[in-house]
Scaffold this motif. Structure first.
Motif, mmCIF file in Angstrom:
data_model
loop_
_atom_site.group_PDB
_atom_site.id
_atom_site.type_symbol
_atom_site.label_atom_id
_atom_site.label_comp_id
_atom_site.label_asym_id
_atom_site.label_seq_id
_atom_site.Cartn_x
_atom_site.Cartn_y
_atom_site.Cartn_z
ATOM 1 N N ASN A 241 0.829 -1.211 0.000
ATOM 2 C CA ASN A 241 0.000 0.000 0.000
ATOM 3 C C ASN A 241 0.861 1.258 0.000
ATOM 4 N N GLN A 242 1.948 1.200 0.760
ATOM 5 C CA GLN A 242 2.859 2.347 0.780
ATOM 6 C C GLN A 242 3.466 2.554 -0.612
ATOM 7 N N ILE A 243 3.878 1.448 -1.238
ATOM 8 C CA ILE A 243 4.517 1.551 -2.557
ATOM 9 C C ILE A 243 3.547 2.140 -3.580
ATOM 10 N N PRO B 81 -2.455 5.874 12.380
ATOM 11 C CA PRO B 81 -1.285 6.297 13.132
ATOM 12 C C PRO B 81 -0.161 5.271 13.028
ATOM 13 N N GLY B 82 1.053 5.768 12.783
ATOM 14 C CA GLY B 82 2.201 4.875 12.700
ATOM 15 C C GLY B 82 2.259 4.073 11.421
ATOM 16 N N CYS B 83 1.430 4.435 10.429
ATOM 17 C CA CYS B 83 1.423 3.675 9.171
ATOM 18 C C CYS B 83 2.455 4.211 8.187
ATOM 19 N N GLY B 84 3.248 5.160 8.621
ATOM 20 C CA GLY B 84 4.360 5.608 7.787
ATOM 21 C C GLY B 84 4.013 6.719 6.812
ATOM 22 N N LYS B 85 3.217 7.686 7.250
ATOM 23 C CA LYS B 85 2.849 8.782 6.339
ATOM 24 C C LYS B 85 4.085 9.601 5.950
ATOM 25 N N THR B 86 4.916 9.896 6.945
ATOM 26 C CA THR B 86 6.111 10.692 6.652
ATOM 27 C C THR B 86 7.033 9.903 5.722
ATOM 28 N N LYS B 87 7.103 8.608 5.963
ATOM 29 C CA LYS B 87 7.947 7.750 5.115
ATOM 30 C C LYS B 87 7.461 7.793 3.666
ATOM 31 N N VAL B 88 6.135 7.705 3.493
ATOM 32 C CA VAL B 88 5.580 7.725 2.135
ATOM 33 C C VAL B 88 5.925 9.039 1.439
ATOM 34 N N ASP C 246 -9.123 10.793 11.653
ATOM 35 C CA ASP C 246 -9.241 10.457 13.071
ATOM 36 C C ASP C 246 -8.246 11.230 13.930
ATOM 37 N N GLN C 247 -7.300 11.892 13.291
ATOM 38 C CA GLN C 247 -6.321 12.669 14.053
ATOM 39 C C GLN C 247 -6.491 14.175 13.854
ATOM 40 N N ALA C 248 -7.684 14.597 13.419
ATOM 41 C CA ALA C 248 -7.935 16.035 13.238
ATOM 42 C C ALA C 248 -8.214 16.656 14.603
ATOM 43 N N SER D 215 0.142 -0.678 10.566
ATOM 44 C CA SER D 215 0.854 0.229 11.482
ATOM 45 C C SER D 215 2.192 -0.380 11.889
ATOM 46 N N TYR D 216 3.224 0.439 11.895
ATOM 47 C CA TYR D 216 4.551 -0.026 12.297
ATOM 48 C C TYR D 216 4.871 0.416 13.720
ATOM 49 N N ARG D 217 3.899 1.003 14.372
ATOM 50 C CA ARG D 217 4.175 1.567 15.693
ATOM 51 C C ARG D 217 3.506 0.812 16.837
ATOM 52 N N CYS D 218 2.184 0.780 16.851
ATOM 53 C CA CYS D 218 1.478 0.331 18.056
ATOM 54 C C CYS D 218 1.325 -1.180 18.116
ATOM 55 N N LEU E 81 4.523 12.381 17.361
ATOM 56 C CA LEU E 81 5.631 11.786 18.123
ATOM 57 C C LEU E 81 5.324 10.335 18.476
ATOM 58 N N GLU E 82 6.349 9.586 18.836
ATOM 59 C CA GLU E 82 6.149 8.208 19.308
ATOM 60 C C GLU E 82 7.190 7.891 20.375
ATOM 61 N N LYS E 83 6.799 7.121 21.394
ATOM 62 C CA LYS E 83 7.723 6.716 22.467
ATOM 63 C C LYS E 83 7.369 5.294 22.886
ATOM 64 N N THR F 294 -2.304 6.345 20.551
ATOM 65 C CA THR F 294 -1.509 5.762 19.465
ATOM 66 C C THR F 294 -0.086 6.321 19.392
ATOM 67 N N ARG F 295 0.351 7.029 20.439
ATOM 68 C CA ARG F 295 1.761 7.469 20.470
ATOM 69 C C ARG F 295 2.662 6.348 20.974
ATOM 70 N N SER F 296 2.067 5.278 21.546
ATOM 71 C CA SER F 296 2.880 4.273 22.239
ATOM 72 C C SER F 296 3.389 3.157 21.318
HETATM 73 N N1 LIG Z 1 7.610 0.180 5.693
HETATM 74 C C1 LIG Z 1 8.078 0.367 6.919
HETATM 75 N N2 LIG Z 1 8.881 -0.534 7.499
HETATM 76 C C2 LIG Z 1 9.356 -0.385 8.737
HETATM 77 N N3 LIG Z 1 9.075 0.686 9.512
HETATM 78 C C3 LIG Z 1 8.279 1.631 8.996
HETATM 79 C C4 LIG Z 1 7.734 1.523 7.681
HETATM 80 N N4 LIG Z 1 6.966 2.619 7.460
HETATM 81 C C5 LIG Z 1 7.039 3.363 8.587
HETATM 82 N N5 LIG Z 1 7.828 2.770 9.505
HETATM 83 C C6 LIG Z 1 8.115 3.254 10.883
HETATM 84 O O1 LIG Z 1 6.889 3.403 11.577
HETATM 85 C C7 LIG Z 1 6.928 4.506 12.470
HETATM 86 C C8 LIG Z 1 5.787 5.454 12.157
HETATM 87 O O2 LIG Z 1 6.021 6.089 10.908
HETATM 88 P P1 LIG Z 1 5.597 7.610 10.660
HETATM 89 O O3 LIG Z 1 6.147 8.476 11.748
HETATM 90 O O4 LIG Z 1 5.930 7.958 9.262
HETATM 91 O O5 LIG Z 1 4.041 7.409 10.881
HETATM 92 P P2 LIG Z 1 2.845 8.404 10.676
HETATM 93 O O6 LIG Z 1 1.883 7.716 9.792
HETATM 94 O O7 LIG Z 1 3.334 9.740 10.243
HETATM 95 O O8 LIG Z 1 2.270 8.447 12.176
HETATM 96 P P3 LIG Z 1 1.276 9.520 12.877
HETATM 97 O O9 LIG Z 1 0.083 9.644 12.034
HETATM 98 O O10 LIG Z 1 0.920 8.908 14.186
HETATM 99 O O11 LIG Z 1 2.047 10.768 13.034
HETATM 100 C C9 LIG Z 1 8.280 5.159 12.284
HETATM 101 O O12 LIG Z 1 9.128 4.720 13.326
HETATM 102 C C10 LIG Z 1 8.733 4.660 10.915
HETATM 103 O O13 LIG Z 1 10.129 4.617 10.792
#
Ligand SMILES: Nc1ncnc2c1ncn2[C@@H]1O[C@H](COP(=O)(O)OP(=O)(O)OP(=O)(O)O)[C@@H](O)[C@H]1O
Length: 592
Positions: free
Chosen positions: A4-6, A22-29, A237-239, A269-272, A524-526, A562-564
């Motif tokens: 999906n990211q690709i 949340p944590g699905c990698g929006k910034t990464k995309v 959901d994060q508005a 999600s790659y976070r929670c 943020l995430e912790k 979803t920060r955790s």
């Molecule tokens: N394809 C991936 N493989 C491994 N880790 C990933 C992948 N995509 C994202 N991540 C990791 O998942 C975490 C969340 O990514 P990111 O901060 O981009 O999420 P986000 O969608 O912007 O989250 P939020 O909406 O909560 O701000 C990060 O630590 C990121 O490095």
């Protein structure tokens, strides 16, 4: 990256909305897509604009993108404000120095109130409320500030807005709102400038799209017209910024605005951990105005999730501090979230006492310095210490027609009072004696209700057009800082220890446990996340009574949960002496 990211990264032309949990990698995309467009599709970085919601997230995006490919510095990375200001600097005669920040804005408004209306805004609540009224006025009228000069001033707020606008025009200055409205006016009225910009900036990428407001959206639509190369990423959901005019409807209505748009959903999600996703999904499914997403997780970590109750906030803070030490939690991997800044006072105190390194984000708490609280403290100071300055402060609150001369006459050099000779002063003296024998909370209520200070304050708020709800907030926030059984002396001392606590904090430090409002934790995430004071009235906030307001509170709670990345510790206050109820969100999460 997952499939999906690709798919989203490889989107080329035309409008696209990426909806991701949340944590699905929006910034990464976003960073991967910038790399893809330039490296694979040979699009120049100069043609790409990447907009983030805060300067912090924009810097992070730039760093992450340059890590992928260090040739990607020519892309424009910035906030809406920085992008629009660049346009104004290029095409109007504005400079970087013309921007008015919030502090300068406050001092300008203070001068206007004094010079034009002969009002001395002694309290910061008053200025803050004026500023928020102005913001509301501007948001509601959707007008540029220059247009506000055309209509007749009817209320105090109108007069202030007009004088402020006239000053800005004369001095060629812009505040944050003006940057938006002036850009819109410039582009709407100048087809040539628009054409030039459209030729230069061909690809727009917007992060946190759920937080866009109407005027920002209108400008972006003008800029993309023709090509419609708009790639937006968000999660309705994060508005959490509707108080700034943001509206998640721009996500839900995306296809109405762009019928040819493509929607990409990213649900992994790659976070929670699973347990946290389950709770947060249960919670958010109570919101009506959203589209359902089934988020699954890549994180198999079996973290701890627990809910604990504490007798009061001091107790809660001390136990959290002890837990951090006992469980040896890594400080940099831990954050404490709360709905309002008031909670941070208890936490800061406990962390100092237990010698735990911490830093505070987004701190702003005016209650202790509001004039209402200062007057109440003066009454107590006079009752306990017979303080001359405090008596001078409260003598006519409410009005008793006492002059400073009256006071001085009855005060001799030995600090002995002779109140008996003045009926009015004798009355304050007698009330002071009653106050002295009350507990702190009872004394405050006696001052407010029996002495009539509250009616005096209400009149002050009304005359100055300040929302009366703010007065209720100040009083309840203030009272909530003191245990109900505090003696008058204890409460009085505690007040000053809160003031010196705030003075002692270095707000520039940023290492250790992070203490922040939920708004400050966005993005943020912790590993370890504590969410405190989950009580009705605190979280959800007592002001959230309408359905859409409660939905926004629920989204805030969703952001918090979803920060955790590993562990989640939730707590609420369950006291015998007050009627605080656990937050409805705890039920909605279906924690067993
Ligand atoms: N394809 C991936 N493989 C491994 N880790 C990933 C992948 N995509 C994202 N991540 C990791 O998942 C975490 C969340 O990514 P990111 O901060 O981009 O999420 P986000 O969608 O912007 O989250 P939020 O909406 O909560 O701000 C990060 O630590 C990121 O490095």
């Amino acid at each position: 990256m997952d499939q999906n990211q690709i798919a989203a990264v490889m989107h080329l032309n035309g409008p696209a909305l990426v909806v991701a949990g949340p944590g699905c990698g929006k910034t990464k995309v976003i960073s991967e897509r910038i790399n893809y467009l330039t490296t694979n599709k040979k699009i120049s970085g100069k043609n790409i604009v990447a907009i983030s919601f805060t300067r912090f997230s924009s810097r992070e995006l730039k760093e992450r993108t340059i890590l992928l490919n260090n040739n990607l510095t020519s892309v424009f990375y910035g906030t809406f404000h920085s992008f629009f200001l660049n346009i104004l600097i290029r095409y109007s005669s504005f400079t970087y120095d013309c921007v008015i920040d919030e502090n300068e804005k406050k001092s300008l408004l203070r001068k206007i109130l004094l010079n034009k209306l002969n009002l001395n805004p002694v309290s910061s609540d008053f200025l803050t409320s004026i500023i928020s009224e102005i913001e509301k006025e501007i948001l509601n009228s959707s007008k540029s500030y220059t247009k506000s000069l055309e209509s007749e001033a009817k209320t105090i707020i109108d007069v202030i807005i007009k004088s402020y606008a006239a000053w800005k025009i004369k001095n060629k200055r812009l505040d944050f709102n003006d940057i938006l409205y002036t850009t819109y006016d410039l582009l709407y009225n100048n087809e040539d400038i628009l054409k030039e910009l459209r030729k230069k900036f061909k690809y727009f990428i917007i992060d946190e799209f759920q937080d866009i407001n109407e005027i920002q959206y209108k400008i972006i639509k003008l800029l993309i017209q023709g090509e419609d190369n708009l790639f937006v990423v968000g999660d309705e959901d994060q508005a959490i910024y509707s108080f700034r005019g943001s509206n998640p409807k721009y996500i839900t209505d995306f296809l109405n605005d762009f019928p040819k748009g493509k929607i990409y959903k990213i649900v992994l999600s790659y976070r929670c951990p699973q347990s946290i996703l389950r709770l947060s999904n249960n919670l958010i499914s109570n919101n009506k105005y959203r589209t359902e997403k089934d988020i699954i997780t890549f994180n198999n970590f079996k973290g701890i999730t627990n809910i604990v109750d504490y007798e009061n906030e001091t107790n809660q803070a001390i136990n959290i501090a002890k837990k951090i030490l006992r469980d040896n939690l890594i400080l940099e991997n831990t954050m404490i979230l709360y709905r309002t800044n008031r909670e941070s006072l208890f936490l800061m105190k406990a962390f100092i006492d237990f010698n735990i390194r911490f830093y505070v984000k987004n701190f702003s708490f005016n209650t202790l310095n509001s004039f209402v609280v200062k007057d109440i403290i003066s009454y107590i100071d006079f009752s306990l210490n017979r303080s001359l300055s405090s008596l001078k402060n409260i003598k006519n609150k409410p009005n008793r027609n006492i002059t400073n001369q009256d006071i001085i006459k009855r005060f001799n050099n030995h600090q002995k009072w002779n109140f008996i000779s003045s009926r009015r002063l004798n009355d304050i003296y007698k009330k002071g004696k009653i106050i002295k024998n009350l507990s702190f909370t009872k004394a405050v209520n006696f001052i407010l209700n029996d002495i009539g200070y509250k009616s005096y304050a209400i009149k002050y708020y009304e005359i100055n057009g300040i929302d009366l709800e703010l007065l209720e907030d100040v009083i309840s926030e203030f009272l909530g800082l003191f245990p109900e059984n505090s003696t008058l002396e204890e409460g009085f001392k505690q007040y000053y220890s809160y003031l010196s606590l705030i003075d002692s904090i270095n707000f520039k430090v940023n290492s250790g446990v992070l203490l922040t409002t939920v708004h400050g934790a966005k993005g943020l995430e912790k590993d370890n996340v504590f969410i405190v004071s989950l009580n009705e009235g605190y979280f959800p906030h007592k002001r959230a009574s309408l359905e859409n307001e409660l939905e926004e509170e629920r989204r805030l709670m969703y952001v918090a949960l979803t920060r955790s990345k590993k562990n989640l510790y939730l707590s609420y206050i369950k006291s015998k002496t007050n009627d605080l109820k656990p937050s409805v969100f705890l039920d909605e999460m279906k924690y067993k």
